[in-house]
Every structure is written in structure tokens, then in C-alpha cells.
Design an enzyme around this catalytic site. Structure first.
Site, short mmCIF file in Angstrom:
data_model
loop_
_atom_site.label_atom_id
_atom_site.label_comp_id
_atom_site.label_asym_id
_atom_site.label_seq_id
_atom_site.Cartn_x
_atom_site.Cartn_y
_atom_site.Cartn_z
N SER A 60 0.82 -1.21 0.00
CA SER A 60 0.00 0.00 0.00
C SER A 60 0.85 1.27 0.00
O SER A 60 1.57 1.54 -0.95
CB SER A 60 -0.95 -0.04 1.20
N ASP A 62 10.47 5.39 -9.94
CA ASP A 62 10.09 5.90 -11.26
C ASP A 62 10.70 7.27 -11.54
O ASP A 62 11.03 7.59 -12.69
CB ASP A 62 8.57 5.99 -11.35
N LYS A 97 -0.63 -4.35 -2.91
CA LYS A 97 -1.88 -3.84 -2.34
C LYS A 97 -2.01 -2.38 -2.78
O LYS A 97 -1.63 -1.47 -2.06
CB LYS A 97 -1.87 -3.98 -0.82
#
Length: 752
Positions: A595, A606, A620
């Protein structure tokens, strides 16, 4: 293949015109070394440590350089350690396979599948493992036994078999459905008839103990006791009547409407009705619930209930999109009359089991939080609670043991120490209770008193009366607890590399991180290892705030549903400000990072802000919103959208997914035994000791089935072992060691 020429030969070739001098001869070794270093760094970033080490050694041999020599030394140390870790993993794999064959020989096939699932997780080539004839034969046998257990209502055994099949064949959806059915039956028994479930488990426990004795090595047999189960304790048993108090039929109607409107994916009332009715069928057909619900012993009443539920199930399966809303409304109105005319169960039972069945058609993270549960639920995200400030676990004898007091808490001030045993809570025996039960009874309203009977390591016993206070649970931790309080952040003081661990994301995480980073800056920190392993997530706002502290600009995360709902898509971006942390960063993740921790690690990866080390994260990536039900007396926790990383990848792992979560830049796997050893070493460093305690108190290692989950008071773990942790954390933790190597190389100028 590249050829490196001697200077004399190169000069001869130059004079003959065979080769051209594009650079001075003296620069040739330097250029070659730089190329080798570049190839080495690529290999290291790809997790090819042995290749990277070999290339660095070659580079150092042709272009001596102090910095390069340090790189070679660091990589050499890690490579030696990695070889040890790899050997340990192979040893664990061989042991698991040997256990399988030994258990089959002794006709313990159920437990052989347990060992096979462990071996699968350790296998270097999982496809090849699947193709082993003995694996195929064992799987076929397990499928047959699982069917037999279902037919004979041996749900505990069925649960274990299908859990193992799911681990052996994670892409097979069939096992998930069987597992869901067995899990529902066991949950019903655990909640409504724990004594009956205990009786069902006794034979299983006896067989499990026999297996544990069978699998012990000769050394184990000489040094350990027979396997035992913790003594059960009914002193703090939870009554389901209390849990389901104030649960009403009206809550169902409101919750179903919220689901239909706000769920991230189109979900029909038809599916919700079918799931809910099947939930009621499971309730009425699970053997062992008769003591809790005596009317189930009446065949006529039970049949009448199941017949009418069956009729409604047929009608639900035939509804159309045009009439499903009306059918749903009529069904909810009928549930009360069906129950009143037949089984006459408590209203809360019918409502909760229908809701549980209906929401099983959704995802695992959508559920009802009933009135009696709302207060406990709030504790999980607030970052503070009212209690006495201790972290606890159960040991192998069922004792409730103190892991560590929390700084400046009533427990710390009362000199409760790591290793102390809590024998009683308010004069009730605490042996054999779960950590969840202990948390519920130790915490309470601020200003109220709780009495704990404490047995210390020296055998002395005392009663400590503590006044409950607001306890702030820190979510940002350093490398080791300083004696008397505070954290030591530097894991490598010489290279000034700091270590930060975020255990979960709460309202206070951002401020805690600011303070920790400020101290690291003041002490000259040059790089940070951010450990997000075992972090189950938390608040989205906390995750974006943490990400923003390391990013100057760009997208952090976006959310969107799979259909149009009242909940609009969102995009969160970083802001350029003065409090950013610009030092090199390595992020640690593993399969238990979920999460919010996936948002942080994914955004930093990224945006090329950090190198991520470890294993692929949990997946998740769903967003839950809370919808108040019945004037906020209850809550609906509902998935409304999914998280997407800056480069567009969805974090969430759907059923049968092959791509999910955050993939590490540098993959470093850990075997379960290595994880347990690292957790043990980490736990010893986390213990808060006062000045009089000195530097060391033996802390036993913990066999962790699931990662430690902090709920504000307790660390939930199981099956402690008896081995003392003797090695330092870096020598026990290959992922942390890899992160240290990567950051050392980066600080030394490596292009990673």
C-alpha cells in the site's frame, strides 16, 4: 572478447601502422578500467554481484586507484557474505525437499505438502520444480485429500491443504475458491463456537507435534523439548454477542447502496445478493455451530430456513439489471421474516453473515466495521492510543512477554523492561491469551487504571498499577535504540550512511521523518537507507508527504476507478521547497511492503530518485474510503480506486496477475530462515533500555509466520524459538547488506 596489449607490442603495432593512436598510451589502461567499471556497475545494479565483483577486480588490476580499491573491498565483503547466504538458502531448500520425502515415507502427506510449499518458495528454478514427478504426484494426492476433507467437513485440514496448494500453484484460481470456502467455515467456528473449533484442532495439533518431532535433527532432539502448544486461556474470551451488538438490518440497505454506487468496479446487486445468501447457507450448514445456535439442532427449522434461502437464491440468479434494485430491496425486507419464522437467530448474526457473504464478491479489503469495532479500528491509523506503552508478544510457553517499553510511557517510567513476563492483567491470568486480547484489556480510556502483575528475569514478582495515557507510537525508527531513549541513525559512521525505518504511515510520520532527517543532516549524513520492509501501509497523505520530502517535482501517485463513480480521479505531484532531502537514497522493500510503502518506493524509483533493493512488493494498490453507516455508528470500508505509479503501472495485484507492485532495481531474495534471523537481530536493536540495564539483555528470536504488525501496543508474532541472537544485523540481513554496498559505491562515484 577484448584484448589488452602490452605497451611494447602496442608501440610496435603503432609504428607499423597496424593500429592508430586515438589516445596516449598512458591513458589506455585508464580507459579500459573505466569501461570495466561501467560494466561492473551495470552488473551490480542488475543483481549480478559475482560478475560485478570480477569486473571491478579486473579494473583495479590495470588501473590502481584508492577509490576503486575501496569499491573492490566493499564488493568482496558483500560477495563473500552473499555466497554464505546463497549456501544457506540452498541448504534450506534441500532440507525442505528431504522433509517432504521423509513425511511421505511416514504417511504424513498433509504435512509433506507443507514442506513442499516451503521448498517451492526456496527453489531457484520454480518451473523446473513444478515439473518434478514427485511434486506432480504430491499435488494430485493433495487435491484428492482436500476434496475428502470438504465432504467430511474437516475444515481445518481442508484449509491447510488448499493453502499449500495455493502456495505451490499461485496462478491456479481453483485453489483460491476452495480456500475461501474453507476459510469461511473456520471463521464461523472461531467466532461463534471456539470451543468446538478447539476440539476439532486437537487431533491436528497432536499430529503436528508428531511431525515436528519426526523432522528434528539428532542435534535438535538432544537439545530441545518435545513440541507443545501454548495453554489456552478463557479469562479474556470475546463473546460474539458483544461484537455484534447494535448490528441492525437497516445497516445492510445503506451499505449495499454505497457499494453499488462507489465500488471501483461495476458490481451488481445480483452478485451482492447471491454472495449474501450463500453466506447464510454456509452459516446454517457448518457443523459445530449447534451449541451457539440451538435451533440448528431442529431439522425442520433448519430445512425451512435453507429452503427459503434457496428459493431466494434462485430468484437472485434470475434477476435482470432492470429489476435487481427492487429485488434487492425486497430481499432485505424478507430476511427478517425468514429468520423469525425459522431459526430465530440474533439479528446481528443474520446481518453480519449476509454482509460477509455479499462483500466476499468484492475484494479482500472491503468490509463492514460494526459499531463495537469502530474504536479499535480508529487506533490503527491515528498513530496514538490510550494505554501504558509496551510492545508485547507471546513466547513458546504461552507467556505474554514484554518486547520493549515505549519511550516516556507509564510502563517505561514504572521500569517495566524487555523480557519481563506479564502474568496477570487486572488479576486475571494472562498466560495463553492472544496479543489481540492483551491489547484490548491493557489499553483503555485515558485516565483509567490497569494493574499488571510482572515477573522479571530475576524471578521477582510485583504488581504495577499504571494510569493509562495517550501514547504516541513512533513510526520512524533508526538503526538502534540508544540507552535511555532516542535513536542511533548511522549504520556506517565512517561513510556517514544513515538508516531509517518507517513501520507504517500515520498522521505523525511526516513530522517524525523531518526530525530524524534534521538530526542526520546535523551529524553530516551523506546517504540514507530507507527501510520499508514489512510496512503494511497506512495513510495516503502520509505516503505522499514522505515522497515529497525526497522529490523536487513530478507525479508521486495517481488514483482512478475502473468506471465512472462519484469519486473523481486524482493526481498528486511533488512540490519544490526548501525542506527536501537531496542525499543519495536506497529504499529497501520486500513482499510484505504494501500500500503506502509501495507508493513511496514506486514514486522514488520511477522518478530516478532512489535505487530500490530487495524483492517485489505485496501489490496492495487499492484505495479504501470510509462511508458512515447509521449515523456513523458503523463504517463501510470500501475500495473505490487503484493506485498508479508515475510511469503508469497499477500497483494492485488482481487475481491471476503476473505483474504487480514495485519491482526492485537490485533483486536480493531472502529465505524464511534468513528473514527470521534478521527480524530477531532487528528486534534486539529496537529494545529500549534504561541506563541501569546496561547494553545487553538476551532477546530470544521469533519464528514469524506473518511479518510483525504493530497495532499501537502489540507486535503480533508466533512461535518463539530458544536460540539467542548472537550476530549483528548486517551479518544476518542480505538485503540490508546489499543496500549498504549500493550506497557505498554510489557515494564513491559509481554510476548506479
Amino acid at each position: 572478447m577484448k584484448l589488452f596489449l602490452s605497451r611494447s607490442l602496442l608501440a610496435l603495432l603503432l609504428s607499423a601502422g597496424v593500429v592508430r593512436a586515438e589516445a596516449p598510451i598512458a591513458d589506455q589502461p585508464v580507459a579500459a578500467a573505466e569501461e570495466l567499471k561501467s560494466e561492473a556497475f551495470k552488473a551490480l545494479r542488475g543483481g549480478q554481484f559475482e560478475t560485478g565483483y570480477g569486473l571491478l577486480c579486473k579494473a583495479a588490476s590495470i588501473a590502481p586507484d584508492p577509490t576503486l580499491a575501496k569499491m573492490v573491498n566493499w564488493t568482496s565483503q558483500f560477495e563473500a557474505q552473499r555466497q554464505t547466504f546463497a549456501a544457506e538458502r540452498k541448504k534450506s531448500f534441500d532440507k525442505a525437499v528431504a522433509d517432504v520425502h521423509l513425511l511421505i515415507k511416514h504417511h504424513k502427506e498433509d504435512f509433506a505438502v507443507d514442506s513442499a510449499s516451503r521448498a517451492y518458495g526456496l527453489a531457484a528454478d520454480k518451473k523446473a520444480f513444478d515439473e518434478e514427478p514427485w511434486v506432480k504426484e504430491l499435488v494430485a494426492s493433495a487435491v484428492s485429500r482436500g476434496t475428502g476433507y470438504e465432504n467430511s467437513e474437516q475444515w481445518v485440514k481442508a484449509l491447510r491443504v488448499y493453502s499449500d496448494l495455493g502456495a505451490l500453484q499461485p496462478a491456479n484460481p481453483e485453489w483460491k475458491e476452495h480456500l475461501k470456502s474453507a476459510t469461511r467455515r473456520v471463521r464461523l467456528l472461531a467466532f461463534y463456537a471456539p470451543d468446538e473449533l478447539k476440539e476439532m484442532q486437537e487431533g491436528d495439533v497432536k499430529e503436528r507435534n508428531e511431525v515436528e518431532v519426526l523432522l528434528r535433527t539428532e542435534k535438535d532432539k538432544a537439545t530441545s523439548r518435545p513440541a507443545t502448544e501454548p495453554v489456552a486461556n478463557d479469562s479474556f474470551k470475546t463473546d460474539w454477542h458483544d461484537t455484534l451488538r447494535d448490528v441492525k438490518y437497516s445497516m445492510l440497505r445503506e451499505a449495499m447502496a454505497d457499494v453499488r454506487m462507489n465500488y471501483f468496479r461495476d458490481i451488481s446487486y445480483k452478485n451482492l445478493m447471491i454472495g449474501g445468501l450463500r453466506g447464510l447457507q454456509a452459516l446454517a450448514t457448518t457443523g459445530g455451530l449447534e451449541k451457539a445456535f440451538p435451533t440448528l439442532n431442529d431439522p425442520a427449522k433448519k430445512k425451512a430456513f435453507l429452503d427459503r434461502i434457496g428459493e431466494d437464491l434462485e430468484k437472485a440468479q434470475a434477476v435482470t439489471p432492470e429489476n435487481e434494485k427492487l429485488r434487492m430491496s425486497n430481499l432485505l425486507a424478507r430476511l427478517k421474516s425468514i429468520n423469525d419464522d425459522t431459526l430465530q437467530l440474533d439479528e446481528g448474526v443474520i446481518v453480519s453473515e449476509f454482509a460477509d457473504g455479499a462483500f466476499s464478491e468484492l475484494d479482500p479489503f472491503s468490509s463492514m466495521i460494526w459499531p463495537a469495532e469502530t474504536e479499535e479500528f480508529a487506533k490503527t491509523t491515528q498513530g496514538e492510543f490510550s494505554g501504558v506503552g509496551i510492545q508485547i508478544q507471546t513466547d513458546d510457553e504461552g507467556n505474554l512477554k514484554v518486547v520493549s517499553p515505549i519511550e516516556d510511557s507509564p510502563a517505561y517510567k514504572a521500569r517495566i523492561k524487555a523480557g519481563d513476563i506479564i502474568t496477570q492483567i487486572n488479576d486475571k491470568n494472562a498466560k495463553g491469551i492472544t496479543t489481540t486480547q492483551a491489547v484490548k484489556h491493557i489499553t483503555g480510556k485515558e485516565g483509567t487504571e490497569v494493574a499488571l502483575t510482572i515477573r522479571s528475569l530475576d524471578g521477582s514478582v510485583r504488581i504495577v498499577k499504571l494510569m493509562r495515557e495517550k501514547i504516541k507510537v513512533g513510526s520512524v525508527k533508526g538503526y538502534s535504540h540508544r540507552v535511555g531513549g532516542g535513536w542511533e541513525y548511522f549504520v556506517d559512521p565512517q561513510e556517514q550512511i544513515a538508516y531509517l525505518r518507517i513501520t507504517n504511515f500515520t498522521r505523525t510520520t511526516s513530522d517524525e521523518l523531518d526530525k530524524a532527517v534534521s538530526e542526520i543532516r546535523e551529524k553530516g549524513g551523506k546517504g540514507i537507507i530507507l527501510d520499508l520492509r514489512y510496512n503494511p501501509g497506512g495513510l495516503l497523505t502520509a505516503a505522499t508527504e514522505v515522497s515529497d520530502k525526497f522529490l523536487h517535482e513530478g507525479v508521486i501517485v495517481s488514483t482512478r476507478a475502473d468506471r465512472e463513480t462519484p469519486n473523481q480521479p486524482t493526481v498528486t505531484t511533488a512540490r519544490g521547497d526548501d525542506d527536501e532531502t537531496n542525499v543519495p537514497l536506497v529504499v529497501l522493500v520486500n513482499q510484505y511492503s504494501a500500500s503506502a510503502s509501495e507508493i513511496v518506493s514506486g514514486a522514488l524509483k520511477d522518478q530516478k530518485r532512489a535505487i530500490v533493493v530487495g524483492e517485489r512488493t505485496f501489490g496492495k494498490g487499492s484505495v479504501q474510503m470510509l462511508f458512515p453507516i447509521a449515523s456513523r455508528s458503523a463504517l463501510l470500508k470500501l475500495t473505490t480506486s487503484h493506485y498508479y505509479l508515475p510511469l503508469g503501472k497499477c500497483i494492485h495485484r488482481e487475481e491471476n496477475s503476473t505483474d504487480w507492485g514495485v519491482d526492485p532495481d537490485v533483486k536480493v531474495e531472502m529465505a524464511p530462515e534468513q528473514m527470521r534471523a534478521a527480524i530477531d537481530a532487528r528486534q534486539a536493536l529496537d529494545v529500549l533500555r534504561d541506563v541501569e540495564e546496561g547494553k545487553t539483555i538476551p532477546v530470544k528470536s521469533v519464528e514469524v509466520v506473518k511479518p510483525p504488525v504493530q497495532d499501537g501496543t502489540a507486535i503480533s508474532t508466533t512461535v518463539p524459538t530458544t536460540q539467542e541472537g548472537k550476530k549483528d544485523l548486517l551479518s544476518m540481513d542480505p538485503q540490508l547488506s546489499a543496500a549498504m554496498l549500493v550506497l557505498r559505491l554510489k557515494l564513491a562515484g559509481a554510476a548506479l
